[in-house]
Design a protein around this motif. Structure first.
Motif, mmCIF file in Angstrom:
data_model
loop_
_atom_site.group_PDB
_atom_site.id
_atom_site.type_symbol
_atom_site.label_atom_id
_atom_site.label_comp_id
_atom_site.label_asym_id
_atom_site.label_seq_id
_atom_site.Cartn_x
_atom_site.Cartn_y
_atom_site.Cartn_z
ATOM 1 N N UNK A 35 13.400 -1.798 -14.762
ATOM 2 C CA UNK A 35 13.576 -2.437 -13.633
ATOM 3 C C UNK A 35 12.264 -2.219 -13.123
ATOM 4 N N UNK A 36 11.606 -3.429 -12.614
ATOM 5 C CA UNK A 36 10.413 -3.442 -11.989
ATOM 6 C C UNK A 36 10.486 -3.489 -10.429
ATOM 7 N N UNK A 37 9.599 -2.797 -9.812
ATOM 8 C CA UNK A 37 9.536 -2.568 -8.138
ATOM 9 C C UNK A 37 8.039 -2.858 -8.079
ATOM 10 N N UNK A 38 8.198 -4.197 -7.141
ATOM 11 C CA UNK A 38 6.759 -4.698 -6.602
ATOM 12 C C UNK A 38 6.225 -4.018 -5.346
ATOM 13 N N UNK A 39 5.016 -3.851 -5.164
ATOM 14 C CA UNK A 39 4.591 -3.052 -3.815
ATOM 15 C C UNK A 39 3.470 -3.378 -3.581
ATOM 16 N N UNK A 40 2.895 -3.345 -2.329
ATOM 17 C CA UNK A 40 1.480 -3.853 -1.849
ATOM 18 C C UNK A 40 0.675 -2.377 -1.471
ATOM 19 N N UNK A 41 -0.366 -2.073 -1.888
ATOM 20 C CA UNK A 41 -1.118 -1.125 -1.604
ATOM 21 C C UNK A 41 -1.723 -1.041 -0.293
ATOM 22 N N UNK A 42 -2.206 0.280 0.406
ATOM 23 C CA UNK A 42 -2.694 0.267 1.791
ATOM 24 C C UNK A 42 -3.859 -0.712 2.051
ATOM 25 N N UNK A 43 -4.744 -0.878 0.982
ATOM 26 C CA UNK A 43 -5.964 -1.641 1.050
ATOM 27 C C UNK A 43 -5.532 -3.007 1.411
ATOM 28 N N UNK A 44 -4.604 -3.538 0.439
ATOM 29 C CA UNK A 44 -4.067 -5.016 0.762
ATOM 30 C C UNK A 44 -3.560 -5.274 2.279
ATOM 31 N N UNK A 45 -2.787 -4.291 2.602
ATOM 32 C CA UNK A 45 -2.401 -4.290 3.970
ATOM 33 C C UNK A 45 -3.330 -4.431 5.216
ATOM 34 N N UNK A 46 -4.325 -3.755 5.117
ATOM 35 C CA UNK A 46 -5.459 -3.584 5.801
ATOM 36 C C UNK A 46 -6.272 -4.776 5.927
ATOM 37 N N UNK A 47 -6.301 -5.380 4.655
ATOM 38 C CA UNK A 47 -7.128 -6.625 4.425
ATOM 39 C C UNK A 47 -6.262 -7.636 5.341
ATOM 40 N N UNK A 48 -4.922 -7.956 4.849
ATOM 41 C CA UNK A 48 -4.072 -8.705 5.752
ATOM 42 C C UNK A 48 -4.256 -8.681 7.249
ATOM 43 N N UNK A 49 -4.154 -7.535 7.663
ATOM 44 C CA UNK A 49 -4.190 -6.968 9.105
ATOM 45 C C UNK A 49 -5.695 -7.718 9.493
ATOM 46 N N UNK A 50 -6.583 -7.437 9.041
ATOM 47 C CA UNK A 50 -7.988 -7.932 9.327
ATOM 48 C C UNK A 50 -8.070 -9.376 9.369
#
Length: 366
Positions: free
Chosen positions: A50-65
């Motif tokens: 059962x696959x669980x997708x997630x976003x790592x912290x760096x990707x979140x920071x890039x989106x915020x920037x």
């Protein structure tokens, strides 16, 4: 100028900021992991994850920037609660001349394996979801991933060249501990969501067709668990008003456990839908949540009858069927004879009768 006021003003409205933050990420920005494994009844591999997708912290920071520029901030706090540390992250976004804050966190056991870096990352991920970042992953249906085991020759041969991820560990499958080590292909969100939307479109067309009266209607047997799937009542499990993806996955797994205990293979389970619904689905995970609930309500009492009969009362299947025959006042010779006839109340009556009979036997021997 206030020291807390950014020098560059936001040009986007609050609604536009949320829309930009909540945009789906590219396939290469999404990480996947396998936490649960089930028996694979449909494909060439023995097991599926059962696959669980997630976003790592760096990707979140890039989106915020990308969306907010320098007009965002994050802060962290730790609170000691008994034997647990509550590690919180607060994200602030400056928009329309005011700061908007969202806070969430993770619990850490004192002396546990999770340490500072992962605590920062996990708390940031949780807080970011409140602004819609990564929320698109919660709207996915269950993602099944074929696992190609290293010690299975046939699965080695079938393993595709783009299987780039590894899985290794002990998993509970159908109540048994199974050691699995192998590879799998990284899922692609773009392909998953395309298939999911196509499936919804087909289901919508089917529902509209079902509303038209058939030229030669056939009456289905009336059953206590039957549900309808009209446009008004059908609710897809990815809908915000329906169950969460986790709840849907758990229900599918529970039904698979019932299948395993009752000797039912999912590919041969099509006839079961006639007991709970007017529509037949190719796979269990294609059925609406209400249909799964009705199916589980029908199968689980039978599963408990056999499991507890064997483990608690030390009785074989034929004896349990005999007790069910007395309760229902009709011959019960196989599992299908109990479909939509045995419920929780009837199950308790049978178990009470067995306890009484066994107490009477003990008294006779005393």
């Amino acid at each position: 100028m206030n020291a807390n006021q950014p020098q560059t003003q936001q040009v986007l409205s609050q609604k536009e900021v949320l829309e930009q933050l909540s945009r789906p990420f590219e396939d290469h920005e999404i990480e996947w992991k396998i936490e649960n494994v089930i028996q694979n009844y449909y494909g060439k591999t023995q097991y599926q994850g059962i696959g669980f997708g997630y976003i790592d912290a760096r990707a979140i920071q890039r989106r915020l920037n990308e969306v907010c520029g320098l007009n965002w901030s994050s802060s962290y706090q730790a609170h000691l609660l008994d034997q647990v540390i509550l590690f919180e992250c607060t994200i602030g976004i400056y928009v329309n001349n005011e700061w908007i804050y969202r806070t969430d966190g993770v619990e850490l056991e004192i002396g546990g394996i999770e340490r500072g870096k992962s605590a920062y990352s996990n708390a940031l991920k949780r807080a970011a979801v409140h602004f819609g970042i990564g929320h698109f992953l919660y709207e996915l249906d269950t993602v099944y991933i074929d696992i190609y085991q290293n010690d299975k020759t046939d699965e080695k041969q079938n393993c595709p060249s783009n299987a780039d991820k590894y899985v290794s560990g002990n998993f509970k499958v159908n109540g048994n501990k199974v050691s699995i080590k192998g590879k799998y292909v990284t899922p692609k969100y773009s392909e998953i969501i395309k298939k999911q939307n196509n499936k919804k479109s087909k289901q919508g067309n089917t529902s509209q067709q079902q509303q038209k009266p058939p030229s030669n209607p056939q009456r289905l047997p009336q059953t206590q668990n039957r549900v309808t799937t009209s446009n008004k009542q059908q609710r897809n499990h990815s809908n915000s008003s329906g169950p969460t993806p986790g709840e849907y996955r758990n229900m599918v797994n529970c039904i698979f456990e019932c299948f395993a205990r009752l000797g039912i293979t999912p590919e041969n389970a099509h006839h079961l839908y006639s007991y709970v619904d007017s529509h037949v689905y190719e796979r269990i995970d294609e059925a609406p949540f209400e249909v799964l609930q009705a199916l589980f309500a029908m199968l689980n009492p039978i599963k408990l009858l056999l499991e507890l009969g064997e483990s608690t009362f030390k009785l074989d299947q034929a004896t349990m069927f005999n007790y069910a025959s007395h309760l229902l006042n009709e011959p019960i010779q196989k599992i299908s004879h109990l479909f939509n006839k045995l419920d929780k109340k009837g199950l308790n009556i049978i178990f009470d009768r067995i306890r009484k009979d066994q107490r009477d036997q003990q008294q006779d021997y005393a």
